[in-house]
Design a protein around this motif. Structure first.
Motif, PDB file in Angstrom:
ATOM      1  N   GLU A 232      -6.507 -10.098  10.766  1.00 44.32           N
ATOM      2  CA  GLU A 232      -5.728  -9.469   9.701  1.00 44.32           C
ATOM      3  C   GLU A 232      -6.412  -9.617   8.358  1.00 44.32           C
ATOM      4  O   GLU A 232      -6.363  -8.709   7.513  1.00 44.32           O
ATOM      5  N   ARG A 233      -7.069 -10.750   8.156  1.00 46.72           N
ATOM      6  CA  ARG A 233      -7.819 -10.948   6.905  1.00 46.72           C
ATOM      7  C   ARG A 233      -8.973  -9.944   6.807  1.00 46.72           C
ATOM      8  O   ARG A 233      -9.209  -9.339   5.751  1.00 46.72           O
ATOM      9  N   HIS A 234      -9.684  -9.753   7.905  1.00 42.31           N
ATOM     10  CA  HIS A 234     -10.776  -8.775   7.922  1.00 42.31           C
ATOM     11  C   HIS A 234     -10.241  -7.359   7.685  1.00 42.31           C
ATOM     12  O   HIS A 234     -10.866  -6.558   6.972  1.00 42.31           O
ATOM     13  N   PHE A 235      -9.097  -7.053   8.275  1.00 40.08           N
ATOM     14  CA  PHE A 235      -8.518  -5.714   8.134  1.00 40.08           C
ATOM     15  C   PHE A 235      -8.126  -5.441   6.687  1.00 40.08           C
ATOM     16  O   PHE A 235      -8.365  -4.343   6.160  1.00 40.08           O
ATOM     17  N   HIS A 236      -7.547  -6.442   6.034  1.00 39.64           N
ATOM     18  CA  HIS A 236      -7.166  -6.255   4.633  1.00 39.64           C
ATOM     19  C   HIS A 236      -8.408  -6.080   3.749  1.00 39.64           C
ATOM     20  O   HIS A 236      -8.417  -5.237   2.846  1.00 39.64           O
ATOM     21  N   ALA A 237      -9.449  -6.839   4.051  1.00 37.92           N
ATOM     22  CA  ALA A 237     -10.696  -6.683   3.292  1.00 37.92           C
ATOM     23  C   ALA A 237     -11.271  -5.283   3.494  1.00 37.92           C
ATOM     24  O   ALA A 237     -11.810  -4.675   2.554  1.00 37.92           O
ATOM     25  N   ALA A 238     -11.149  -4.759   4.708  1.00 31.95           N
ATOM     26  CA  ALA A 238     -11.644  -3.408   4.985  1.00 31.95           C
ATOM     27  C   ALA A 238     -10.861  -2.365   4.206  1.00 31.95           C
ATOM     28  O   ALA A 238     -11.428  -1.388   3.690  1.00 31.95           O
ATOM     29  N   LYS A 239      -9.538  -2.545   4.082  1.00 31.40           N
ATOM     30  CA  LYS A 239      -8.734  -1.596   3.310  1.00 31.40           C
ATOM     31  C   LYS A 239      -9.086  -1.672   1.827  1.00 31.40           C
ATOM     32  O   LYS A 239      -9.132  -0.648   1.136  1.00 31.40           O
ATOM     33  N   ARG A 240      -9.355  -2.870   1.327  1.00 30.10           N
ATOM     34  CA  ARG A 240      -9.807  -2.995  -0.066  1.00 30.10           C
ATOM     35  C   ARG A 240     -11.109  -2.233  -0.276  1.00 30.10           C
ATOM     36  O   ARG A 240     -11.275  -1.533  -1.278  1.00 30.10           O
ATOM     37  N   ARG A 241     -12.013  -2.380   0.663  1.00 33.59           N
ATOM     38  CA  ARG A 241     -13.308  -1.691   0.544  1.00 33.59           C
ATOM     39  C   ARG A 241     -13.122  -0.184   0.601  1.00 33.59           C
ATOM     40  O   ARG A 241     -13.782   0.571  -0.118  1.00 33.59           O
ATOM     41  N   ARG A 242     -12.214   0.254   1.451  1.00 32.02           N
ATOM     42  CA  ARG A 242     -11.970   1.691   1.575  1.00 32.02           C
ATOM     43  C   ARG A 242     -11.413   2.278   0.288  1.00 32.02           C
ATOM     44  O   ARG A 242     -11.843   3.346  -0.157  1.00 32.02           O
ATOM     45  N   VAL A 243     -10.460   1.591  -0.345  1.00 32.87           N
ATOM     46  CA  VAL A 243      -9.878   2.130  -1.569  1.00 32.87           C
ATOM     47  C   VAL A 243     -10.911   2.120  -2.689  1.00 32.87           C
ATOM     48  O   VAL A 243     -10.940   3.027  -3.531  1.00 32.87           O
ATOM     49  N   SER A 244     -11.793   1.140  -2.700  1.00 36.58           N
ATOM     50  CA  SER A 244     -12.876   1.132  -3.689  1.00 36.58           C
ATOM     51  C   SER A 244     -13.803   2.318  -3.483  1.00 36.58           C
ATOM     52  O   SER A 244     -14.236   2.968  -4.438  1.00 36.58           O
ATOM     53  N   ALA A 245     -14.099   2.625  -2.208  1.00 37.63           N
ATOM     54  CA  ALA A 245     -14.986   3.752  -1.913  1.00 37.63           C
ATOM     55  C   ALA A 245     -14.354   5.069  -2.334  1.00 37.63           C
ATOM     56  O   ALA A 245     -15.032   5.949  -2.895  1.00 37.63           O
ATOM     57  N   PHE A 246     -13.045   5.219  -2.109  1.00 32.75           N
ATOM     58  CA  PHE A 246     -12.376   6.466  -2.463  1.00 32.75           C
ATOM     59  C   PHE A 246     -12.271   6.637  -3.976  1.00 32.75           C
ATOM     60  O   PHE A 246     -12.355   7.757  -4.483  1.00 32.75           O
ATOM     61  N   LEU A 258      -3.688  -3.693  -6.019  1.00 29.45           N
ATOM     62  CA  LEU A 258      -2.804  -2.858  -6.842  1.00 29.45           C
ATOM     63  C   LEU A 258      -2.987  -1.386  -6.495  1.00 29.45           C
ATOM     64  O   LEU A 258      -2.007  -0.635  -6.394  1.00 29.45           O
ATOM     65  N   ALA A 259      -4.235  -0.974  -6.314  1.00 33.46           N
ATOM     66  CA  ALA A 259      -4.510   0.428  -5.973  1.00 33.46           C
ATOM     67  C   ALA A 259      -3.893   0.789  -4.623  1.00 33.46           C
ATOM     68  O   ALA A 259      -3.380   1.894  -4.431  1.00 33.46           O
ATOM     69  N   LEU A 260      -3.907  -0.151  -3.683  1.00 31.98           N
ATOM     70  CA  LEU A 260      -3.336   0.116  -2.363  1.00 31.98           C
ATOM     71  C   LEU A 260      -1.825   0.301  -2.414  1.00 31.98           C
ATOM     72  O   LEU A 260      -1.242   0.928  -1.530  1.00 31.98           O
ATOM     73  N   GLU A 261      -1.184  -0.227  -3.460  1.00 30.15           N
ATOM     74  CA  GLU A 261       0.267  -0.070  -3.605  1.00 30.15           C
ATOM     75  C   GLU A 261       0.651   1.243  -4.269  1.00 30.15           C
ATOM     76  O   GLU A 261       1.827   1.612  -4.292  1.00 30.15           O
ATOM     77  N   SER A 262      -0.321   1.966  -4.828  1.00 35.60           N
ATOM     78  CA  SER A 262      -0.046   3.246  -5.475  1.00 35.60           C
ATOM     79  C   SER A 262       0.157   4.317  -4.407  1.00 35.60           C
ATOM     80  O   SER A 262      -0.205   4.127  -3.237  1.00 35.60           O
ATOM     81  N   PRO A 263       0.723   5.483  -4.777  1.00 38.04           N
ATOM     82  CA  PRO A 263       0.887   6.559  -3.785  1.00 38.04           C
ATOM     83  C   PRO A 263      -0.437   6.976  -3.130  1.00 38.04           C
ATOM     84  O   PRO A 263      -0.501   7.161  -1.914  1.00 38.04           O
ATOM     85  N   ALA A 264      -1.498   7.068  -3.937  1.00 40.10           N
ATOM     86  CA  ALA A 264      -2.799   7.431  -3.371  1.00 40.10           C
ATOM     87  C   ALA A 264      -3.302   6.335  -2.444  1.00 40.10           C
ATOM     88  O   ALA A 264      -3.880   6.609  -1.383  1.00 40.10           O
ATOM     89  N   GLY A 265      -3.069   5.085  -2.832  1.00 36.93           N
ATOM     90  CA  GLY A 265      -3.499   3.967  -2.006  1.00 36.93           C
ATOM     91  C   GLY A 265      -2.753   3.917  -0.692  1.00 36.93           C
ATOM     92  O   GLY A 265      -3.342   3.612   0.357  1.00 36.93           O
ATOM     93  N   ARG A 266      -1.467   4.233  -0.728  1.00 40.67           N
ATOM     94  CA  ARG A 266      -0.698   4.236   0.521  1.00 40.67           C
ATOM     95  C   ARG A 266      -1.185   5.349   1.448  1.00 40.67           C
ATOM     96  O   ARG A 266      -1.174   5.201   2.682  1.00 40.67           O
ATOM     97  N   GLN A 267      -1.632   6.459   0.860  1.00 36.40           N
ATOM     98  CA  GLN A 267      -2.191   7.539   1.676  1.00 36.40           C
ATOM     99  C   GLN A 267      -3.499   7.089   2.333  1.00 36.40           C
ATOM    100  O   GLN A 267      -3.756   7.391   3.508  1.00 36.40           O
ATOM    101  N   ILE A 268      -4.308   6.344   1.587  1.00 34.05           N
ATOM    102  CA  ILE A 268      -5.549   5.812   2.158  1.00 34.05           C
ATOM    103  C   ILE A 268      -5.240   4.850   3.296  1.00 34.05           C
ATOM    104  O   ILE A 268      -5.876   4.879   4.353  1.00 34.05           O
ATOM    105  N   SER A 269      -4.228   4.001   3.105  1.00 38.81           N
ATOM    106  CA  SER A 269      -3.822   3.082   4.171  1.00 38.81           C
ATOM    107  C   SER A 269      -3.316   3.851   5.391  1.00 38.81           C
ATOM    108  O   SER A 269      -3.559   3.452   6.541  1.00 38.81           O
TER     109      SER A 269
END
Length: 320
Positions: A232-246, A258-269
Motif C-alpha cells: 500500500e505504501r508503494h501504491f500511494h507513492a505511485a499515485k503521487r508520482r502519477r499526479v506529478s507527471a500529469f 493535496l493534488a490527489l484530493e482535488s477533482p482532477a486528482g480523484r480522476q487520476i486516481s
C-alpha cells in the motif's frame, strides 16, 4: 483455470535515472520474466514523455529479444496512425525473421503524445480516421496478400506476425470483432468501458484466418510486496508520482497528496481503479476476481512500484 500472465513494461525512467538505465532494466526484467514463466512482454509507443524510454518500440523489442530466448515480445502498442503500414510491416517482419515465433504486434489509433508532438510526428487530423484501412493494409503486407499492387514488405511478406487490436472504448472492440482479431483492453488506465467493450467484442466476433474464437487480454495494475502495508505504501507513492507527471510539476509528497484530493486528482486516481495491491495471496485473489469481471483469457499487468527492487519483487511475487 489458470490464465496466462503477461507484462506491460513502460520502460519507466525513474528518479535519478537515465534512459539507458531504464532500457537496461527492461532487459533485466525480461530475462527474469522468462524464467518466472510469463507469457509475453509488451512495450508501448509514447513520444515526448521524459519518464518513458520506449518511444522507438521496435528497436527496444529487437534489443530485448537479442538478450532473451523464449518469451514472446511485442508492441502494446504501435500507434499505427503515426506510421505507414508498410514501414511497420517491414519493422515487425524483420523482428519475426530474426526471432521466429516470438513477436506480437498490438495496434492502437491514439497519438501516444500531445498536440505539439502530434505535429512533430507529421500526423494529420484525419490519420486516426484511416485506422481500420491501415490495419487491413498492414495485415496484407504481413500475410503476403498486399492490398497495394506491386508493393510488398521485405522482410515481412508471409511472416504472419499476429495482430492485436488495443482499445479503451467500444470502437476498438467493434473493430477487433469485425476483423476477427484478439482484443486487448487498456483497463489499467482507462477502466470505464471494460465490461461493455468485452461483451460487445465477444458478441460480434467473426472468425478469421488468424483467430477462430474471441480472445481478450485485460490490463491491470499490480503492486505485490512481502506485506500488505509495504504494498500500500508503494501504491500511494505511485499515485503521487502519477499526479506529478500529469501536472508536469515536481511536487513534494504533501503537495501531491493535496493534488490527489482535488477533482482532477480523484480522476487520476480513478484511472487506477483496477489495481491489485497487497501480498502475493491478496494479489492472486484480486486477479482471480478481476479476470472473471473482465471475462478475460489473459491478463497483462503493469507494475508502478516506485523503485527497481520493489518493481522486480512485485512481479516475482506475482509469478510465484
Amino acid at each position: 483455470m489458470v490464465l496466462p500472465l503477461s507484462i506491460l513494461d513502460l520502460a519507466h525512467i525513474g528518479e535519478g535515472e537515465t534512459a539507458g538505465d531504464a532500457l537496461r532494466a527492461s532487459v533485466t526484467l525480461a530475462q527474469h520474466a522468462e524464467r518466472w514463466g510469463y507469457r509475453r512482454i509488451w512495450y508501448a509507443e509514447h513520444h515526448n514523455m521524459p519518464t518513458i524510454a520506449s518511444s522507438a518500440t521496435s528497436v527496444l523489442i529487437a534489443h530485448v529479444a537479442a538478450h532473451t530466448s523464449t518469451i514472446r515480445l511485442g508492441a502494446g502498442g504501435i500507434m499505427l496512425p503515426n506510421h505507414s503500414p508498410l514501414t511497420i510491416a517491414e519493422q515487425f517482419g524483420t523482428l519475426e525473421t530474426l526471432h521466429p515465433g516470438r513477436i506480437d504486434l498490438g495496434l492502437g489509433r491514439a497519438p501516444g503524445s500531445d498536440q505539439q508532438t502530434f505535429r512533430a510526428l507529421r500526423r494529420t487530423p484525419v490519420s486516426a480516421d484511416r485506422f481500420p484501412q491501415d490495419v487491413l493494409e498492414l495485415q496484407g503486407y504481413l500475410s503476403g496478400e498486399s492490398l497495394i499492387s506491386g508493393v510488398e514488405a521485405t522482410p515481412g511478406k508471409g511472416t504472419d506476425v499476429p495482430l492485436y487490436i488495443l482499445g479503451s472504448s467500444l470502437f476498438g472492440a467493434q473493430l477487433a470483432a469485425t476483423l476477427g482479431l484478439p482484443y486487448a483492453f487498456a483497463s489499467h488506465f482507462a477502466p470505464d468501458a471494460l465490461e461493455e467493450a468485452v461483451e460487445l467484442y465477444r458478441r460480434e466476433f467473426k472468425p478469421s484466418a488468424q483467430q477462430a474464437t474471441p480472445y481478450v487480454i485485460a490490463g491491470v495494475n499490480v503492486i505485490a510486496a512481502d506485506t500488505t502495508e509495504e504494498a500500500e505504501r508503494h501504491f500511494h507513492a505511485a499515485k503521487r508520482r502519477r499526479v506529478s507527471a500529469f501536472t508536469k510539476q515536481r511536487l513534494t509528497p504533501e503537495e501531491a497528496d493535496l493534488a490527489l484530493e482535488s477533482p482532477a486528482g480523484r480522476q487520476i486516481s480513478h484511472m487506477t481503479k483496477y489495481s491489485a495491491v497487497g501480498t502475493a495471496d491478496e494479489v492472486k485473489d484480486y486477479l482471480d476476481d478481476f479476470a472473471k469481471l473482465a471475462d478475460a483469457d489473459e491478463l497483462i499487468v503493469a507494475s508502478s512500484a516506485p523503485d527497481r527492487t520493489a518493481w522486480l519483487r512485485s512481479l516475482e511475487l506475482l509469478a510465484d
